[in-house]
Design an enzyme around this catalytic site. Structure first.
Site, short mmCIF file in Angstrom:
data_model
loop_
_atom_site.label_atom_id
_atom_site.label_comp_id
_atom_site.label_asym_id
_atom_site.label_seq_id
_atom_site.Cartn_x
_atom_site.Cartn_y
_atom_site.Cartn_z
N LYS A 1 0.83 -1.21 0.00
CA LYS A 1 0.00 0.00 0.00
C LYS A 1 0.87 1.26 0.00
O LYS A 1 2.09 1.18 0.07
CB LYS A 1 -0.95 -0.04 1.21
C1 LIG Z 1 -5.11 -4.55 1.46
C2 LIG Z 1 -6.59 -4.55 1.51
C3 LIG Z 1 -7.30 -4.99 2.64
C4 LIG Z 1 -6.67 -5.69 3.80
O1 LIG Z 1 -5.61 -5.05 4.37
P1 LIG Z 1 -4.50 -5.89 5.17
O2 LIG Z 1 -3.71 -4.80 5.82
O3 LIG Z 1 -3.72 -6.67 4.17
O4 LIG Z 1 -5.20 -6.75 6.16
C5 LIG Z 1 -8.68 -4.85 2.64
N1 LIG Z 1 -9.34 -4.33 1.61
C6 LIG Z 1 -8.70 -3.94 0.49
C7 LIG Z 1 -9.49 -3.37 -0.64
C8 LIG Z 1 -7.32 -4.06 0.41
O5 LIG Z 1 -6.68 -3.68 -0.72
#
Ligand SMILES: *Cc1c(COP(=O)(O)O)cnc(C)c1O
Length: 403
Positions: A202
């Protein structure tokens, strides 16, 4: 640049020389010496877990997005689970979300004993379609969970209107969209609760990590309790007061984010602005380069939106191409472009099929998009050469398969 490439130049898939020597991933974190120093300082400090950095990061994050409260979690999934708990989603309740997202968005409803109901997406932005959503409301509906797909905010005004009318909570999944703007406000300050992820792919990275922002004090209180066993006050506050007594008042979990992670998060937050600028620059280059390729359907940016560009997803116009998405995906991988697909629609995963009886055909826009989607690399650390490699490979492969 497309004009300089011969229509049937040999693809790497067929033994030609790849556009680049090494694989370009679709996403990659940016960590510098300043980040490393902050983590090392914390490792040398008195606090590894819930110490001063957690509060500092939460306050800085809340201020940055323009929300009153921010509550950190050990993952974006934990953040979504916390928000589902705070919204009081319980057994027998329904919550509506997009099928075109990561499984965690719907799973958090299941964790609380609720039933995820899917709403098909809009064909232009691939975000949850407010009209479809409105038709999916039932007396059991408790919450709406729109997702800001690829970093483009969902139709938040419409969802808040629907929520207002039916007494629902809007939990926005902003795991793609930290720093995105919607009608001149930053994502995180708009919905009743907004969930973020700080996973390594991210924008803002703490390794694993997440956050929920809200302007509602009772949501913030429930989120804090939930992430720490359902216990009222944290160890630090108790120690400061010299108290040993604590009370568990709800069934919570250990979803805490560490001081080590928050020290990194604080440094990453201070550089988020330049990260977003670079991503916008790359997205703009892609748009310029691909505008004249009729075989590609590009993401639409709504007038009142500034996307955060988590990734750059294109759809193939399969009627204009002599191969399907899977072969074109393989051809791009062979050129050493680390393409991806976001996402397999959630209702088509075996778990959801078996448990809820989905067979495909329920959400035609999301399903058709899935068949044609390819995610291109987009991250802050990409050089101009990397960007040009992606463009060159896409033009090469698309030209090869042009009908
Ligand atoms: C990355 C992501 C998540 C989950 O996040 P984590 O930190 O990996 O648990 C949830 N929703 C979306 C749309 C994501 O891209």
């Amino acid at each position: 640049m497309g004009t300089t490439i011969a229509t049937k130049e040999m693809l790497a898939l067929h033994g030609g020389t790849p556009v680049r020597d090494s694989l370009l991933p679709y996403g990659r974190h940016s960590i510098d010496e300043d980040d490393i120093r902050a983590v090392v300082e914390t490792l040398r400090s008195d606090w590894l877990t819930t110490g001063p950095k957690v509060k500092e990061f939460e306050e800085a994050f809340a201020a940055w997005v323009g929300a009153r409260y921010a509550v950190s979690f050990s993952s974006g999934t934990g953040a979504l689970h916390g928000a589902a708990f705070a919204a009081r989603i319980e057994a027998g309740d329904e919550a509506i979300t997009s099928p075109l997202t990561f499984a965690a968005t719907a799973n958090c409803i299941l964790y609380q004993g609720g039933t995820p109901i899917f709403s098909d997406v809009r064909p232009d932005t691939l975000n949850m379609d407010p009209e479809f959503t409105a038709k999916s409301i039932s007396p059991r509906t408790k919450a709406l969970l729109p997702v800001d797909y690829a970093g483009h905010p969902a139709d938040l005004r419409e969802f808040l209107k629907i929520a207002d009318h039916h007494g629902l909570t809007v939990i926005e999944d902003a795991c793609h969209s930290v720093g995105a703007e919607y009608r001149e406000r930053r994502v995180g300050s708009i919905s009743h609760m907004t969930a973020f992820s700080f996973h390594a792919v991210k924008h803002l990275v703490t390794g694993e990590g997440g956050m929920v922002t809200t302007n509602n004090v009772s949501f913030a209180d429930r989120l804090r309790k939930f992430r720490s066993h359902g216990i009222d006050s944290d160890a630090r506050a108790r120690q400061a007061q010299g108290k040993w007594y604590y009370e568990m008042v709800e069934l919570g979990y250990n979803y805490r984010l560490s001081d080590i992670a928050c020290a990194l998060g604080l440094r990453q937050l201070s550089k988020l602005e330049s990260n977003l600028l670079r991503r916008r620059e790359i997205a703009f280059k892609y748009m310029q380069a691909f505008r004249d390729l009729p075989e590609l359907i590009l993401s639409v940016v709504s007038d009142h939106v500034v996307p955060a560009w988590h990734f750059y997803a294109v759809r193939l116009d399969l009627n204009r191409l002599s191969a399907g998405r899977d072969e074109i995906f393989r051809a791009l991988r062979a050129e050493n472009i680390g393409v991806n697909v976001h996402y397999v629609p959630i209702h088509l995963h075996p778990y959801y099929k078996q448990r809820f009886g989905y067979g495909g055909g329920e959400f035609p826009v999301a399903e058709a998009a899935y068949e044609a989607l390819i995610t291109l690399p987009l991250f802050q650390g990409m050089s101009d050469q990397d960007v040009n490699d992606v463009i060159r490979a896409v033009v090469l492969v698309v030209s090869y398969y042009r009908r």
